[in-house]
Design an enzyme around this catalytic site. Structure first.
Site, PDB file in Angstrom:
ATOM      1  N   ASP A  26       0.813  -1.206   0.000  1.00  0.00           N
ATOM      2  CA  ASP A  26       0.000   0.000   0.000  1.00  0.00           C
ATOM      3  C   ASP A  26       0.851   1.263   0.000  1.00  0.00           C
ATOM      4  O   ASP A  26       1.743   1.430   0.829  1.00  0.00           O
ATOM      5  CB  ASP A  26      -0.900   0.004   1.235  1.00  0.00           C
ATOM      6  CG  ASP A  26      -1.985   1.054   1.143  1.00  0.00           C
ATOM      7  OD1 ASP A  26      -2.392   1.389   0.016  1.00  0.00           O
ATOM      8  OD2 ASP A  26      -2.421   1.556   2.181  1.00  0.00           O
ATOM      9  N   GLU A  46      -8.529   6.759   8.561  1.00  0.00           N
ATOM     10  CA  GLU A  46      -7.104   6.552   8.365  1.00  0.00           C
ATOM     11  C   GLU A  46      -6.239   7.517   9.174  1.00  0.00           C
ATOM     12  O   GLU A  46      -6.583   7.901  10.272  1.00  0.00           O
ATOM     13  CB  GLU A  46      -6.767   6.617   6.867  1.00  0.00           C
ATOM     14  CG  GLU A  46      -7.380   5.442   6.116  1.00  0.00           C
ATOM     15  CD  GLU A  46      -6.747   5.236   4.770  1.00  0.00           C
ATOM     16  OE1 GLU A  46      -5.764   5.905   4.443  1.00  0.00           O
ATOM     17  OE2 GLU A  46      -7.249   4.367   4.032  1.00  0.00           O
TER      18      GLU A  46
END
Ligand SMILES: *[C@@H]1O[C@H](CO)[C@@H](O)[C@H](O)[C@H]1NC(C)=O
Ligand SMILES: *[C@@H]1O[C@H](CO)[C@@H](O)[C@H](O)[C@H]1NC(C)=O
Ligand SMILES: *[C@@H]1O[C@H](CO)[C@@H](O)[C@H](O)[C@H]1NC(C)=O
Ligand SMILES: *[C@@H]1O[C@H](CO)[C@@H](O)[C@H](O)[C@H]1NC(C)=O
Ligand SMILES: *[C@@H]1O[C@H](CO)[C@@H](O)[C@H](O)[C@H]1NC(C)=O
Ligand SMILES: *[C@@H]1O[C@H](CO)[C@@H](O)[C@H](O)[C@H]1NC(C)=O
Length: 420
Positions: free
Chosen positions: A211, A363
């Site tokens: 990621d 996040e």
């Protein structure tokens, strides 16, 4: 004059002959290539394509870059294998027509598909940011809504860590959870564990991608030794690297490591095989572009990716309304935002409910280094609970340190920010 013209014409004529022979043989070879034959088994097509590929073409397949930096020329020149929807687009717009590739896949049509081998790009997105902020009334259909919107915007791939975690064994979930560690050594050990677990134990045939600049974070500080990051992650079994911007650094870095024999060609071939397998299985070679027939479906009722508070975007009720509709008719409910001591002193309250917490987030924007309640919540608790018997309701996205208030609190409810 004539003397010089004749040989020149002959040379020209020869050139034309040569060129048409080359064209003819190109056409002949274009006529039938196993990897383009959809009737053949995927594994046969992969092997056929793999043996035609140069090192640069293979490394290009292992690169995922942000679309923001892409042009058809770059995709073609560097043989890029995968594009990621730019972060900026989905941070600032709802899933809407704006997500649709405005050039109807110019990069794929003029870029990837015009390369020597015409290997189609995968165009992917973190759909959890952009496409799936549907109203909670859609919760049960969220998977279907997200899929529809991803397909409608011409993207064929979404990162789905939650699905992966749900469907894999607990061991993987544990390993993935510990990725958030900033300890480089530990993360490297985890790469090995995770990839071994996925590939060897579970026979995972798809590719493993990291990621964002995940591999840069193997070192501390981040990106301190990118060569090491490339070496460690690819040798550990990472097949595709989300770069996301500096694709030349990635390509040059991997090329050097292969040329020096640090990364064996067998590892590159394994990675590319996995990537091609996904592309063939998805039918990308036959249908490389999106399904724009669905474009009108884009833009289901959406919420910002960071969530929003204080408005009517979601279904459900507020805590105040729930209290008002629950208490006995004779009970008077007084509501005050950020009450101070004087307000409490002036009134003759029997009880107080103090609702504190955090604003919605997702996040890293929710990162809190000390897990304390943000100001002025601690003051509010102190002001109220010191004067009247109180219940504190903490609405938060992660556990917060509240021990220091416990003595003055009669009861505590850990309520969580609503989830989709
Ligand atoms: C970076 O990592 C590579 C590969 O492990 C190593 O050979 C090199 O010495 C490292 N460079 C620095 C400056 O530490
Ligand atoms: C990619 O685009 C971003 C944002 O426009 C820019 O900051 C960055 O320098 C670009 N990177 C490259 C390698 O072109
Ligand atoms: C990409 O990386 C190379 C090598 O580290 C560096 O020289 C170059 O400046 C970087 N480009 C950008 C746009 O950051
Ligand atoms: C929220 O929606 C309800 C019902 O649609 C409406 O009655 C109410 O006025 C709205 N409240 C606000 C703050 O917009
Ligand atoms: C305050 O409330 C209590 C009951 O909760 C009542 O007995 C008392 O008379 C009230 N005092 C004032 C000044 O209203
Ligand atoms: C705790 O961390 C947050 C952000 O992570 C910061 O805004 C806040 O000031 C910090 N509070 C204390 C008491 O250090």
């Amino acid at each position: 004059m004539a003397r010089t013209l004749i040989p020149l014409l002959i040379i020209l004529f020869l050139c034309c002959c040569y060129a048409s022979v080359v064209e003819a043989s190109k056409k002949a070879s274009r006529k039938y290539m196993k990897y383009k034959d959809a009737t053949l088994p995927v594994e046969v097509r992969i092997q056929d394509l793999l043996k035609r590929m140069t090192l640069a073409e293979k490394i290009g397949q292992m690169a995922q870059v942000e679309r923001e930096n892409m042009t058809a020329h770059i995709v073609k020149k560097y043989k890029i294998g995968k594009l990621l929807m730019p972060l900026n687009t989905y941070l600032h717009v709802h899933a809407s027509a704006a997500l649709i590739d405005p050039h109807k896949s110019l990069w794929r049509r003029e870029g990837a598909l015009r390369t020597r081998l015409g290997i189609p790009l995968i165009y992917g997105i973190d759909a959890v940011h952009g496409h799936n902020y549907a109203d909670p009334e859609l919760v049960k259909r969220i998977g279907a809504a997200t899929t529809l919107e991803v397909r409608a915007t011409g993207m064929r791939y979404a990162f789905a860590p939650c699905i992966a975690l749900d469907s894999l064994a607990k061991g993987v979930a544990t390993i993935m959870a510990s990725y958030s560690s900033v300890n480089g050594v530990k993360m490297h050990a985890n790469y090995n564990l995770l990839t071994r677990y996925l590939k060897h134990k579970l026979g995972f045939k798809a590719f493993i991608i990291f990621d964002y600049p995940g591999i840069d974070k193997i070192t501390y500080p981040e990106h301190k030794n990118y060569t090491y990051s490339l070496q460690a992650s690819i040798l550990a079994g990472i097949d595709m690297v989300m770069i996301p911007y500096n694709y030349t650094e990635f390509i040059n870095g991997v090329t050097n490591l292969v040329k020096k024999g640090v990364i064996p060609m067998s590892r590159i071939d394994d990675a590319v095989t996995r990537i091609l397998r996904v592309k063939f299985t998805m039918g990308l070679f036959e249908n490389p572009l999106g399904n724009y027939k669905l474009a009108h479906k884009v833009g289901c009722k959406t919420i910002e990716w960071q969530g929003l508070g204080g408005n009517n975007l979601t279904s459900g009720t507020t805590i105040l309304k729930a209290i008002e509709s629950t208490v006995d008719k004779t009970t008077q409910v007084v509501y005050k935002e950020k009450p101070d001591e004087n307000f409490v002193k002036k009134n003759n309250f029997s009880h107080a409910m103090v609702v504190v917490g955090e604003v919605p987030y997702a996040e890293t924007r929710g990162d809190n280094q000390n897990l304390t309640l943000p100001a002025p919540r601690p003051e509010t608790i102190k002001n109220i609970c010191g004067l009247v018997k109180c219940v504190v309701i903490v609405v938060s996205g992660h556990p917060l340190v509240i021990e220091r208030y416990l003595e003055s609190i009669a009861a505590l409810v850990a309520a969580w920010l609503p989830r989709k």
